[in-house]
Each structure stands twice: as structure tokens, then as C-alpha cells.
Design a protein around this motif. Structure first.
Motif, PDB file in Angstrom:
ATOM      1  N   CYS A  37       0.837  -1.213   0.000  1.00 30.15           N
ATOM      2  CA  CYS A  37       0.000   0.000   0.000  1.00 30.15           C
ATOM      3  C   CYS A  37       0.868   1.258   0.000  1.00 30.15           C
ATOM      4  O   CYS A  37       0.565   2.227  -0.710  1.00 30.15           O
ATOM      5  CB  CYS A  37      -0.903   0.041   1.228  1.00 30.15           C
ATOM      6  SG  CYS A  37      -2.203  -1.181   1.150  1.00 30.15           S
ATOM      7  N   LEU A  41       0.541   3.921  -3.028  1.00 31.09           N
ATOM      8  CA  LEU A  41       0.114   5.314  -2.842  1.00 31.09           C
ATOM      9  C   LEU A  41       1.186   6.297  -3.291  1.00 31.09           C
ATOM     10  O   LEU A  41       0.873   7.360  -3.836  1.00 31.09           O
ATOM     11  CB  LEU A  41      -0.282   5.558  -1.383  1.00 31.09           C
ATOM     12  CG  LEU A  41      -1.613   4.906  -0.979  1.00 31.09           C
ATOM     13  CD1 LEU A  41      -1.818   4.967   0.525  1.00 31.09           C
ATOM     14  CD2 LEU A  41      -2.793   5.570  -1.695  1.00 31.09           C
ATOM     15  N   ALA A 170     -10.449   3.803   9.067  1.00 29.72           N
ATOM     16  CA  ALA A 170      -9.592   3.320   7.982  1.00 29.72           C
ATOM     17  C   ALA A 170     -10.139   2.012   7.400  1.00 29.72           C
ATOM     18  O   ALA A 170     -10.245   1.864   6.173  1.00 29.72           O
ATOM     19  CB  ALA A 170      -8.165   3.119   8.501  1.00 29.72           C
ATOM     20  N   HIS A 218      -6.629  10.380  10.065  1.00 33.63           N
ATOM     21  CA  HIS A 218      -7.369   9.367   9.303  1.00 33.63           C
ATOM     22  C   HIS A 218      -8.752   9.843   8.875  1.00 33.63           C
ATOM     23  O   HIS A 218      -9.304   9.309   7.919  1.00 33.63           O
ATOM     24  CB  HIS A 218      -7.393   8.033  10.050  1.00 33.63           C
ATOM     25  CG  HIS A 218      -6.072   7.309   9.913  1.00 33.63           C
ATOM     26  ND1 HIS A 218      -4.939   7.737  10.585  1.00 33.63           N
ATOM     27  CD2 HIS A 218      -5.685   6.272   9.126  1.00 33.63           C
ATOM     28  CE1 HIS A 218      -3.918   6.958  10.233  1.00 33.63           C
ATOM     29  NE2 HIS A 218      -4.336   6.072   9.354  1.00 33.63           N
ATOM     30  N   TYR A 221      -7.438  11.315   5.684  1.00 36.78           N
ATOM     31  CA  TYR A 221      -7.087  10.318   4.664  1.00 36.78           C
ATOM     32  C   TYR A 221      -8.314   9.629   4.060  1.00 36.78           C
ATOM     33  O   TYR A 221      -8.337   9.303   2.881  1.00 36.78           O
ATOM     34  CB  TYR A 221      -6.168   9.225   5.235  1.00 36.78           C
ATOM     35  CG  TYR A 221      -4.869   9.728   5.796  1.00 36.78           C
ATOM     36  CD1 TYR A 221      -4.276  10.899   5.308  1.00 36.78           C
ATOM     37  CD2 TYR A 221      -4.212   9.043   6.811  1.00 36.78           C
ATOM     38  CE1 TYR A 221      -3.082  11.363   5.840  1.00 36.78           C
ATOM     39  CE2 TYR A 221      -3.016   9.494   7.333  1.00 36.78           C
ATOM     40  CZ  TYR A 221      -2.458  10.659   6.851  1.00 36.78           C
ATOM     41  OH  TYR A 221      -1.281  11.106   7.372  1.00 36.78           O
ATOM     42  N   THR A 222      -9.294   9.380   4.903  1.00 38.62           N
ATOM     43  CA  THR A 222     -10.462   8.683   4.366  1.00 38.62           C
ATOM     44  C   THR A 222     -11.351   9.653   3.586  1.00 38.62           C
ATOM     45  O   THR A 222     -11.973   9.256   2.609  1.00 38.62           O
ATOM     46  CB  THR A 222     -11.260   7.986   5.486  1.00 38.62           C
ATOM     47  OG1 THR A 222     -11.562   8.934   6.522  1.00 38.62           O
ATOM     48  CG2 THR A 222     -10.476   6.828   6.077  1.00 38.62           C
ATOM     49  N   ASP A 225      -9.326  10.249   0.139  1.00 41.30           N
ATOM     50  CA  ASP A 225      -8.845   9.028  -0.519  1.00 41.30           C
ATOM     51  C   ASP A 225      -7.320   8.945  -0.483  1.00 41.30           C
ATOM     52  O   ASP A 225      -6.653   8.773  -1.493  1.00 41.30           O
ATOM     53  CB  ASP A 225      -9.371   8.916  -1.960  1.00 41.30           C
ATOM     54  CG  ASP A 225      -9.284   7.469  -2.483  1.00 41.30           C
ATOM     55  OD1 ASP A 225      -9.159   6.541  -1.658  1.00 41.30           O
ATOM     56  OD2 ASP A 225      -9.331   7.269  -3.713  1.00 41.30           O
ATOM     57  N   TYR A 226      -6.791   9.032   0.719  1.00 40.04           N
ATOM     58  CA  TYR A 226      -5.356   8.867   0.963  1.00 40.04           C
ATOM     59  C   TYR A 226      -4.479   9.694   0.016  1.00 40.04           C
ATOM     60  O   TYR A 226      -3.743   9.154  -0.805  1.00 40.04           O
ATOM     61  CB  TYR A 226      -4.974   7.376   0.943  1.00 40.04           C
ATOM     62  CG  TYR A 226      -5.476   6.649   2.171  1.00 40.04           C
ATOM     63  CD1 TYR A 226      -4.697   6.553   3.315  1.00 40.04           C
ATOM     64  CD2 TYR A 226      -6.759   6.107   2.211  1.00 40.04           C
ATOM     65  CE1 TYR A 226      -5.171   5.921   4.463  1.00 40.04           C
ATOM     66  CE2 TYR A 226      -7.243   5.474   3.355  1.00 40.04           C
ATOM     67  CZ  TYR A 226      -6.437   5.388   4.471  1.00 40.04           C
ATOM     68  OH  TYR A 226      -6.911   4.771   5.606  1.00 40.04           O
ATOM     69  N   GLU A 261       2.447  12.604   9.564  1.00 39.53           N
ATOM     70  CA  GLU A 261       1.007  12.577   9.303  1.00 39.53           C
ATOM     71  C   GLU A 261       0.399  13.975   9.415  1.00 39.53           C
ATOM     72  O   GLU A 261      -0.522  14.323   8.672  1.00 39.53           O
ATOM     73  CB  GLU A 261       0.303  11.603  10.260  1.00 39.53           C
ATOM     74  CG  GLU A 261       0.718  10.158  10.014  1.00 39.53           C
ATOM     75  CD  GLU A 261      -0.370   9.130  10.336  1.00 39.53           C
ATOM     76  OE1 GLU A 261      -1.466   9.535  10.779  1.00 39.53           O
ATOM     77  OE2 GLU A 261      -0.113   7.932  10.134  1.00 39.53           O
ATOM     78  N   SER A 265      -1.443  15.847   6.157  1.00 37.08           N
ATOM     79  CA  SER A 265      -2.846  16.231   6.358  1.00 37.08           C
ATOM     80  C   SER A 265      -3.030  17.737   6.194  1.00 37.08           C
ATOM     81  O   SER A 265      -4.013  18.195   5.609  1.00 37.08           O
ATOM     82  CB  SER A 265      -3.327  15.805   7.746  1.00 37.08           C
ATOM     83  OG  SER A 265      -3.213  14.409   7.877  1.00 37.08           O
ATOM     84  N   THR A 312       5.600   7.571   7.189  1.00 39.63           N
ATOM     85  CA  THR A 312       4.878   8.832   7.419  1.00 39.63           C
ATOM     86  C   THR A 312       5.795  10.042   7.191  1.00 39.63           C
ATOM     87  O   THR A 312       5.350  11.070   6.705  1.00 39.63           O
ATOM     88  CB  THR A 312       4.266   8.924   8.836  1.00 39.63           C
ATOM     89  OG1 THR A 312       5.310   8.963   9.787  1.00 39.63           O
ATOM     90  CG2 THR A 312       3.337   7.781   9.146  1.00 39.63           C
ATOM     91  N   ASP A 315       5.861  10.673   3.558  1.00 44.40           N
ATOM     92  CA  ASP A 315       4.591  11.286   3.139  1.00 44.40           C
ATOM     93  C   ASP A 315       4.476  12.740   3.582  1.00 44.40           C
ATOM     94  O   ASP A 315       3.808  13.545   2.935  1.00 44.40           O
ATOM     95  CB  ASP A 315       3.409  10.463   3.670  1.00 44.40           C
ATOM     96  CG  ASP A 315       3.147   9.232   2.814  1.00 44.40           C
ATOM     97  OD1 ASP A 315       3.833   9.064   1.785  1.00 44.40           O
ATOM     98  OD2 ASP A 315       2.255   8.435   3.168  1.00 44.40           O
TER      99      ASP A 315
END
Ligand SMILES: [Zn+2]
Length: 341
Positions: A37, A41, A170, A218, A221-222, A225-226, A261, A265, A312, A315
């Protein structure tokens, strides 16, 4: 001014670290699904074309290895294994690959479990509870409300309600993107957002604060869509403020896992590297990378934590190719915008 070439090199060193660790059998067995994953991503949402193709190649390589280990969903699959198949289904979709295990089989398997089996609680009936324990070291999963293990009498660690909410968000979201009901509807989990406010502050228990930050990232992210869509801060003003309020303390606590994170975000909410908080966090991450390309405590024995912290941080540093400002499912907005508490 931040040096973008340096950021790119730092990210690639991080990606190489995860890739090397993932090649080890022990790591792949425990965390391989998540690594697929992670790379999928990276491929689907990075702005940098080099990173997209690097992510895609590694995702495909790990996917092949994963499929050799798990050629088909066993009839007696545990809920954990079922969720791993669902994650792989999601990763394949993000890579635009055809499914190996059809979603009909996954859908059918999910029906063998109740909401409590899969999420620990039933979001239709109650908010995320504060009385679920982590699995005991002896591997036994105790029923709700227990403080001491039924099997070995050890004291149990309790999962905060934020932790329970984060996992439910998630898991139901990822399953639903494949049309699978994972114990409950995502909207029924999300609707408890007003009950989870106000979010904890720095004076509260640190573990609960970290869990609350993960829960709110999260939510992002949800809903996006990440890393795919931008969100307007006007849709979630309290969540936006909560994330912003925790950037500096994540740096001073030396917590690159949380910081990563927070940064992606906040970027989803439209902050860019020119914003002082993003700049502050980015400088911290650039300076905090370990010699082996990872982030976090190098003596940490938990291989999943080693991977996740580095994931993370990557990201938090990388730039996204946003596909506009919208929700993963626009109909969701009515789920919380009317609540005023
Ligand atoms: Zn036990």
C-alpha cells in the motif's frame, strides 16, 4: 527557502530504507501488505514522476511476492487476514491493476463477521468505546471491559476510544472503496466525529493525544482518498485547528511519525511549504533522518514501527498531485456539517 533537490534525495533514501527492510522475510511477513500500500500510494499520488515510477515498480514487485504467499483467501481466514486481502485489493486499484482475488469472495468472507468482531464495537449503536484492550502478549484477545487477561492474568493495555475510532475509519473506508461492508458503513463510523470533540490538548495523557492526532489524520485520509484530493478547512475547522496546534510539539517531542502525518494532512488542507508550520516541520524532518535513511528510534525492535515512522516522514515531505478540492464521496458531507458541538 527549502532546497527541493535535498528534499527529493531525502525522500529517496527513505524509500530505499523501507524497500531494503521489506526484502527481509521477517519484515515482509509482518508488514508486507502495508508496504504494498505504501508503494502503491507513492505511485498514485506523488507529484514527482520519478517517485511515481519508483513506487509503481516496487509496489508491483512486492505485490508479486505477496501473491505467492497468499494465492487465495482461505475459507477459514481470520478477520486480520481478510483485511490484508482488502488492503491488497485497494492497492491494486490504486495501481490500476486487475484484481487477483475477486471482491465477491471478499464480500462473502466479510459477512462471516459481526461489527464487533471486525471493529470491536457496533458504530450503528454506540460511539467508539474506551473499554477495549489490545491483544495480550500471550496473543489472547480478551472480551470488552477486561483489565486483566482471562488466559494468563497479565494486566491489559486499554485502547483509547480514538485508537478504536481511527482503525474503524480506515478499515471501513478502505473496504467500502471495493464495495465490501467491513462490519459497518464508513458513514456510521464518521458520524461520531462530534462525540470525539473536543480533542485532547498537550496537557492530556500523551498516548491519548497521539491516538487523537492519528484519528484526525485518518479523518483526512479517508475523506481525501489517501492523498488524492484537497479538503477545504471550512469543512472541518476544528480538525484543521487541532492538527495545526500539534506541529511544533511533535518536533520538540522528537516524534517524526506523528509529524509526518500532520504535515501531509495539513497539505491536504491547502497549506504549502511556504507556510511557517510546514516549513518548520519540513526542516525538522530533513535534519532528523537517520544515516540508514530511516526516521525514528534506530534501536526500536518493532519492525512495523520502524517502517511506519519512515513511511509517514516520507509522506510528510513529498509533494502531492492533488486532483482538486473535493471529498472522496461528496455525499458524506451531510454526515457531520449539520452538527454544531
Ligand atoms: Zn494473556
Amino acid at each position: 527557502m527549502l532546497d527541493t533537490t535535498r528534499i527529493d534525495t531525502t525522500i529517496e533514501r527513505g524509500v530505499d530504507f523501507i524497500y531494503r527492510l521489506g526484502q527481509k522475510q521477517k519484515c515482509f511477513a509482518s508488514y508486507g501488505t502495508f508496504l504494498v500500500c505504501c508503494f502503491a500510494l507513492l505511485a498514485a499520488t506523488s507529484r514527482n514522476p520519478r517517485l511515481r515510477s519508483l513506487g509503481r515498480n516496487r509496489a508491483k514487485e512486492f505485490l508479486q511476492r505477496w501473491t505467492l504467499l497468499h494465492p487465495s483467501l482461505p475459507a477459514d481466514a481470520s478477520s486480520d487476514l481478510l483485511f490484508e486481502f482488502i488492503l491488497i485489493h485497494y492497492a491494486r486499484r490504486r495501481l490500476r491493476l486487475r484484481d487477483a482475488v475477486g471482491r465477491t469472495a471478499l464480500k462473502r468472507a466479510a459477512r462471516n463477521f459481526s461489527a464487533s468482531d471486525l471493529l470491536g464495537f457496533d458504530p450503528v449503536k454506540e460511539p467508539p468505546p474506551n473499554d477495549l484492550s489490545y491483544r495480550c502478549d500471550c496473543t489472547f484477545q480478551n472480551p470488552r471491559g477486561r483489565k486483566v487477561c482471562k488466559r494468563c492474568n497479565c494486566r491489559l493495555r486499554i485502547r483509547s476510544r480514538y485508537k478504536v475510532w481511527m482503525e474503524a475509519l480506515a478499515n471501513t473506508y478502505v473496504a467500502e472503496t471495493s464495495g465490501i461492508l467491513f462490519g459497518a458503513r464508513y458513514a456510521d463510523v464518521l458520524k461520531w466525529m462530534p462525540a470525539m470533540r473536543p480533542y485532547p490538548t498537550g496537557e492530556d495523557n500523551e498516548e491519548v493525544l497521539r491516538d487523537a492526532i492519528y484519528a484526525v489524520t485518518h479523518v483526512v485520509y479517508t475523506l481525501n482518498d489517501y492523498g488524492t484530493y484537497r479538503l477545504s478547512p471550512r469543512w472541518l475547522p476544528r480538525e484543521f485547528a487541532f492538527l495545526k496546534a500539534n506541529v511544533k510539539s511533535a518536533c520538540s517531542r522528537n516524534d517524526p511519525e506523528i509529524l509526518g502525518e500532520l504535515l501531509d494532512s495539513l497539505q491536504a488542507f491547502g497549506l504549502t511549504v511556504t507556510h511557517p508550520l510546514i516549513e518548520h516541520g519540513t526542516k525538522y524532518l530533513l535534519a532528523a533522518q537517520n544515516d540508514d535513511g530511516s526516521w525514528g528510534d534506530m534501536s526500536e525492535g518493532n519492525i512495523r514501527t520502524r517502517c511506519h515512522t519512515t513511511w509517514t516522514a516520507i509522506d510528510g515531505l513529498r509533494a502531492y498531485s492533488w486532483r482538486g478540492e473535493r471529498l472522496s464521496r461528496p455525499a458524506l458531507k451531510s454526515g457531520w456539517s449539520t452538527s454544531r458541538n
